[in-house]
Design an enzyme around this catalytic site. Structure first.
Site, mmCIF file in Angstrom:
data_model
loop_
_atom_site.group_PDB
_atom_site.id
_atom_site.type_symbol
_atom_site.label_atom_id
_atom_site.label_comp_id
_atom_site.label_asym_id
_atom_site.label_seq_id
_atom_site.Cartn_x
_atom_site.Cartn_y
_atom_site.Cartn_z
ATOM 1 N NE ARG A 82 -1.940 5.150 -2.622
ATOM 2 C CZ ARG A 82 -1.930 3.822 -2.587
ATOM 3 N NH1 ARG A 82 -0.903 3.152 -3.081
ATOM 4 N NH2 ARG A 82 -2.939 3.149 -2.080
ATOM 5 N NE ARG A 112 -5.043 4.616 -4.960
ATOM 6 C CZ ARG A 112 -5.415 5.376 -3.942
ATOM 7 N NH1 ARG A 112 -5.533 4.858 -2.731
ATOM 8 N NH2 ARG A 112 -5.673 6.671 -4.139
ATOM 9 C CE1 TYR A 166 -8.604 12.071 0.276
ATOM 10 C CE2 TYR A 166 -8.647 10.663 2.232
ATOM 11 C CZ TYR A 166 -8.017 11.103 1.073
ATOM 12 O OH TYR A 166 -6.810 10.567 0.720
ATOM 13 C CB THR A 209 -7.277 15.514 -0.199
ATOM 14 O OG1 THR A 209 -6.197 15.500 0.740
ATOM 15 C CG2 THR A 209 -6.875 14.708 -1.420
ATOM 16 C CD GLN A 244 -6.874 13.951 3.913
ATOM 17 O OE1 GLN A 244 -6.872 13.031 4.714
ATOM 18 N NE2 GLN A 244 -7.672 13.965 2.853
ATOM 19 C CE1 TYR A 280 -3.578 2.681 0.832
ATOM 20 C CE2 TYR A 280 -1.956 3.460 2.429
ATOM 21 C CZ TYR A 280 -3.126 3.647 1.706
ATOM 22 O OH TYR A 280 -3.817 4.831 1.843
ATOM 23 C CB SER A 310 -5.102 10.436 6.567
ATOM 24 O OG SER A 310 -6.076 9.989 5.646
ATOM 25 C CG HIS A 337 -3.655 10.934 -3.769
ATOM 26 N ND1 HIS A 337 -4.603 11.765 -3.231
ATOM 27 C CD2 HIS A 337 -3.682 9.817 -3.007
ATOM 28 C CE1 HIS A 337 -5.188 11.170 -2.199
ATOM 29 N NE2 HIS A 337 -4.633 9.986 -2.041
#
Length: 385
Positions: free
Chosen positions: A279, A165, A130, A156, A128, A25, A107, A276
């Site tokens: 990614r 991924r 989202y 973000t 952060q 990851y 995150s 990112h």
């Protein structure tokens, strides 16, 4: 055992101490991984200008990020699954960042919650965000970050739709890990990781479980997450986020001068040039290659930071010379965590700081704030001096 002298040494050790699904990851990109690899390799196309017979005493790496004093121009990027690289990983990384005097960014998709980190640190960290479809949940996240004393909000912008991924899909990545024969074997080959994880209660996304509507277990979490990233996110959303937050806002995921100009128009305090970590959009340019045009477009109007591919202090210096106010690292500190927990992150900081300081001196500069394109010989084929 050989000494740890560079970030690559941390990476090698982390690879055999962390279960494959979690190491992969950290160490992968989307699709063909061309952008992921370009993030690192493009730094080699930037050539430094060596200077001699200059006073190299009394050097300083100190600067500021959005008005906050930092000991060096570096912050820890927000990284999901951080607490699966090593038990309580977000807490340990935040403590290491606090001790050296640089920002840690937690995150939304962290294993340790906002409250977990706040309870185990003494100084404010960054959060952060989202933007999810569930706006009540987003507002709650913002309020929790405020209550925890977070000093900046990093929004973000480049994850409206999840990039494919392949390694994560093949590994069946989840937190906590599934108990299939493959996953049990991967975990069983990493006894130190297992012992550390056995001693913590933090093994899932604690910012979400118990806070988002209807999310109480792994099954409901997986379905909620798959549906929640908001494809309708627009520049207009920044206005209500800023109003709700009421403090410094940093916009992450800017890769184009036109988007940088729009970001300035939102009244944000800084932008992060970032793809990112390679990614999301595979085939996009590296962050460092995108940086100069963005600095030229808006560098006199907003702080420009950069994230992606930094693996050494020399990389930090090159980014600063191209106009970045500061830099971020993600994978290097994950490698540190996987190697030695908090001590590994501290060792990463020591490596980067020494490399940056030495390189700056050999380029004839004593203050990191004085670096500019005049310290480069060429970049991406363009002669600068």
């Amino acid at each position: 055992m050989a000494p740890i002298l560079e970030v690559a040494d941390l990476k090698k050790r982390a690879q055999w101490r962390v279960p494959k699904m979690f190491f992969d990851y950290a160490d992968s990109g989307s699709w063909t991984e061309s952008t992921y690899h370009a993030n690192e390799s493009d730094f080699s196309e930037i050539i430094l200008r060596q200077r001699v017979a200059v006073d190299m005493t009394n050097r300083s790496l100190a600067t500021t990020m959005i008005g906050q004093d930092v000991s060096m121009p570096l912050a820890l990027s927000p990284v999901g699954f951080c607490g699966m690289q090593w038990a309580d990983g977000e807490i340990l990384a935040a403590q290491a960042a606090e001790e050296i005097g640089v920002p840690f960014t937690l995150s939304t998709m962290s294993i340790c919650s906002i409250e977990d980190v706040a309870e185990n640190t003494k100084k404010p960290f960054w959060f952060q965000l989202y933007v999810m479809r569930d706006k009540d949940f987003v507002n709650n996240l913002i309020d929790r970050a405020k209550a925890a004393g977070c000093s900046a909000l990093v929004v973000t912008l480049d994850l409206q739709i999840l990039g494919q991924r392949h390694k994560d899909l093949r590994n069946g990545l989840s937190a906590p890990p599934k108990f299939t024969p493959k996953h049990i074997w991967q975990i069983g080959t990493c006894p130190s990781w297992c012992m550390a994880m056995a001693q913590t209660k933090r093994r899932t996304f604690r910012n979400i479980v118990g806070h988002a509507k209807g999310v109480s277990n792994l099954s409901s979490l997986s379905s909620w997450t798959a549906e929640q990233f908001d494809p309708t996110l627009s520049w207009d959303d920044i206005a209500w986020i800023k109003e709700r937050w009421g403090g410094p806002v940093i916009l992450k995921g800017i890769m184009d001068p036109e988007d940088a100009r729009k970001a300035v128009g939102t009244g944000a305090d800084a932008i992060i040039v970032s793809n990112h970590g390679g990614r999301q959009l595979d085939g996009a340019p590296s962050s460092i290659r995108a940086l100069p045009a963005i600095v030229d477009a808006v560098g006199d109007q907003i702080e420009v930071h950069v994230d992606g591919g930094i693996r050494s202090g020399q990389d930090i210096l090159k980014a600063l010379c191209l106009g970045a106010k500061s830099t971020y690292v993600g994978r290097p500190y994950l490698y540190g965590l996987g190697t030695q927990g908090k001590a590994g992150v501290a060792r990463m900081f020591e490596i980067l700081r020494t490399e940056l300081d030495t390189t700056m001196a050999l380029c004839g500069e004593r203050k990191v704030t004085d670096l500019s394109r005049s310290n480069l010989y060429s970049a991406f084929g363009e002669r600068l001096n």
